[in-house]
Scaffold this motif. Sequence first.
Motif, PDB file in Angstrom:
ATOM      1  N   SER A  22     -17.884 -31.264 -83.158  1.00 30.37           N
ATOM      2  CA  SER A  22     -18.273 -32.652 -83.406  1.00 30.37           C
ATOM      3  C   SER A  22     -19.493 -33.041 -82.578  1.00 30.37           C
ATOM      4  CB  SER A  22     -17.116 -33.597 -83.129  1.00 30.37           C
ATOM      5  OG  SER A  22     -16.821 -33.635 -81.752  1.00 30.37           O
ATOM      6  N   LEU A  23     -19.579 -32.576 -81.336  1.00 35.38           N
ATOM      7  CA  LEU A  23     -20.742 -32.887 -80.508  1.00 35.38           C
ATOM      8  C   LEU A  23     -22.010 -32.226 -81.045  1.00 35.38           C
ATOM      9  CD1 LEU A  23     -19.190 -32.659 -76.931  1.00 35.38           C
ATOM     10  CD2 LEU A  23     -19.968 -34.714 -78.103  1.00 35.38           C
ATOM     11  N   VAL A  24     -21.882 -31.001 -81.529  1.00 34.25           N
ATOM     12  CA  VAL A  24     -23.049 -30.326 -82.106  1.00 34.25           C
ATOM     13  C   VAL A  24     -23.503 -31.043 -83.367  1.00 34.25           C
ATOM     14  CG1 VAL A  24     -23.813 -28.193 -83.233  1.00 34.25           C
ATOM     15  CG2 VAL A  24     -22.573 -28.068 -81.087  1.00 34.25           C
ATOM     16  N   LEU A  25     -22.568 -31.447 -84.222  1.00 33.37           N
ATOM     17  CA  LEU A  25     -22.925 -32.182 -85.441  1.00 33.37           C
ATOM     18  C   LEU A  25     -23.594 -33.515 -85.110  1.00 33.37           C
ATOM     19  CD1 LEU A  25     -19.855 -31.502 -87.747  1.00 33.37           C
ATOM     20  CD2 LEU A  25     -22.152 -30.536 -87.921  1.00 33.37           C
ATOM     21  N   GLU A  26     -23.097 -34.201 -84.084  1.00 35.78           N
ATOM     22  CA  GLU A  26     -23.725 -35.451 -83.671  1.00 35.78           C
ATOM     23  C   GLU A  26     -25.111 -35.197 -83.102  1.00 35.78           C
ATOM     24  OE1 GLU A  26     -21.385 -38.023 -81.177  1.00 35.78           O
ATOM     25  OE2 GLU A  26     -19.588 -37.605 -82.345  1.00 35.78           O
ATOM     26  N   GLY A  27     -25.273 -34.089 -82.372  1.00 38.53           N
ATOM     27  CA  GLY A  27     -26.578 -33.747 -81.805  1.00 38.53           C
ATOM     28  C   GLY A  27     -27.615 -33.472 -82.873  1.00 38.53           C
ATOM     29  N   PHE A  28     -27.225 -32.844 -83.953  1.00 36.67           N
ATOM     30  CA  PHE A  28     -28.144 -32.583 -85.062  1.00 36.67           C
ATOM     31  C   PHE A  28     -28.330 -33.806 -85.950  1.00 36.67           C
ATOM     32  CE2 PHE A  28     -27.175 -27.924 -84.580  1.00 36.67           C
ATOM     33  CZ  PHE A  28     -28.479 -27.562 -84.268  1.00 36.67           C
ATOM     34  N   GLY A  29     -27.522 -34.838 -85.737  1.00 40.49           N
ATOM     35  CA  GLY A  29     -27.628 -36.056 -86.535  1.00 40.49           C
ATOM     36  C   GLY A  29     -26.992 -35.947 -87.902  1.00 40.49           C
ATOM     37  N   VAL A  30     -26.140 -34.946 -88.094  1.00 43.97           N
ATOM     38  CA  VAL A  30     -25.477 -34.754 -89.377  1.00 43.97           C
ATOM     39  C   VAL A  30     -24.413 -35.821 -89.608  1.00 43.97           C
ATOM     40  CG1 VAL A  30     -24.048 -33.172 -90.728  1.00 43.97           C
ATOM     41  CG2 VAL A  30     -25.933 -32.288 -89.349  1.00 43.97           C
ATOM     42  N   SER A  31     -23.612 -36.065 -88.603  1.00 48.29           N
ATOM     43  CA  SER A  31     -22.561 -37.074 -88.738  1.00 48.29           C
ATOM     44  C   SER A  31     -22.277 -37.693 -87.379  1.00 48.29           C
ATOM     45  CB  SER A  31     -21.285 -36.469 -89.313  1.00 48.29           C
ATOM     46  OG  SER A  31     -20.731 -35.560 -88.396  1.00 48.29           O
ATOM     47  N   ASP A  32     -21.698 -38.870 -87.409  1.00 47.94           N
ATOM     48  CA  ASP A  32     -21.322 -39.568 -86.183  1.00 47.94           C
ATOM     49  C   ASP A  32     -19.801 -39.659 -86.145  1.00 47.94           C
ATOM     50  OD1 ASP A  32     -21.473 -40.958 -83.818  1.00 47.94           O
ATOM     51  OD2 ASP A  32     -21.725 -42.896 -84.802  1.00 47.94           O
ATOM     52  N   ILE A  33     -19.191 -38.785 -85.363  1.00 51.78           N
ATOM     53  CA  ILE A  33     -17.739 -38.725 -85.271  1.00 51.78           C
ATOM     54  C   ILE A  33     -17.337 -39.379 -83.956  1.00 51.78           C
ATOM     55  CG2 ILE A  33     -15.738 -37.215 -85.186  1.00 51.78           C
ATOM     56  CD1 ILE A  33     -17.521 -35.081 -86.553  1.00 51.78           C
ATOM     57  N   SER A  34     -16.516 -40.398 -84.032  1.00 51.50           N
ATOM     58  CA  SER A  34     -16.056 -41.049 -82.806  1.00 51.50           C
ATOM     59  C   SER A  34     -14.549 -40.858 -82.687  1.00 51.50           C
ATOM     60  CB  SER A  34     -16.413 -42.532 -82.806  1.00 51.50           C
ATOM     61  OG  SER A  34     -15.741 -43.196 -83.841  1.00 51.50           O
ATOM     62  N   PHE A  35     -14.121 -40.503 -81.498  1.00 48.98           N
ATOM     63  CA  PHE A  35     -12.705 -40.320 -81.230  1.00 48.98           C
ATOM     64  C   PHE A  35     -12.219 -41.552 -80.475  1.00 48.98           C
ATOM     65  CE2 PHE A  35     -14.359 -36.029 -81.646  1.00 48.98           C
ATOM     66  CZ  PHE A  35     -13.468 -35.501 -82.554  1.00 48.98           C
ATOM     67  N   LYS A  36     -11.618 -42.491 -81.200  1.00 51.15           N
ATOM     68  CA  LYS A  36     -11.152 -43.734 -80.601  1.00 51.15           C
ATOM     69  C   LYS A  36      -9.861 -43.502 -79.840  1.00 51.15           C
ATOM     70  CE  LYS A  36     -13.312 -46.522 -84.117  1.00 51.15           C
ATOM     71  NZ  LYS A  36     -13.156 -47.517 -85.145  1.00 51.15           N
ATOM     72  N   LYS A  37      -9.650 -44.307 -78.810  1.00 53.65           N
ATOM     73  CA  LYS A  37      -8.471 -44.143 -77.962  1.00 53.65           C
ATOM     74  C   LYS A  37      -7.164 -44.329 -78.727  1.00 53.65           C
ATOM     75  CE  LYS A  37      -9.805 -44.920 -73.254  1.00 53.65           C
ATOM     76  NZ  LYS A  37      -9.606 -45.717 -72.053  1.00 53.65           N
ATOM     77  N   GLU A  38      -7.147 -45.263 -79.682  1.00 52.20           N
ATOM     78  CA  GLU A  38      -5.883 -45.523 -80.385  1.00 52.20           C
ATOM     79  C   GLU A  38      -5.480 -44.380 -81.306  1.00 52.20           C
ATOM     80  OE1 GLU A  38      -9.084 -47.887 -82.649  1.00 52.20           O
ATOM     81  OE2 GLU A  38      -8.415 -47.847 -80.585  1.00 52.20           O
ATOM     82  N   TYR A  39      -6.420 -43.481 -81.644  1.00 49.92           N
ATOM     83  CA  TYR A  39      -6.100 -42.348 -82.501  1.00 49.92           C
ATOM     84  C   TYR A  39      -5.908 -41.050 -81.721  1.00 49.92           C
ATOM     85  CZ  TYR A  39      -7.794 -45.526 -86.078  1.00 49.92           C
ATOM     86  OH  TYR A  39      -7.978 -46.605 -86.879  1.00 49.92           O
TER      87      TYR A  39
END
Length: 111
Positions: A22-39
Amino acid sequence: MPVLGGIIFVVACIMFNIFTVSLVLEGFGVSDISFKKEYKYPFALVLVLLILMYFLLNGRYKNIIKEYEDREIKLGKGIHPIFVIILYYGISFGLMLLAGLFKNGDWIFSQ
């Protein structure tokens, strides 16, 4: 119980890998994946249950253990599993840190 104890280590390794990807995908700007605390906790629980079901299905864990024991007997030598786990955690954690640095554009990834 031994299967559940082993599954927790496997899930931790898989979670390191998921965060790295997920961090690599965010670094390339492909997707923005956020891991929220409630999940966070439901995600970890579902992942543990899925992997536990996979290994308990038809006694799959017994076949895996038997295969590795047979291989160790055949080769006449073996490595203790804790060394494999520590090495895997170290590599996975290092890759996750590099992916985080890449995402944020720090260290060798700064422009």
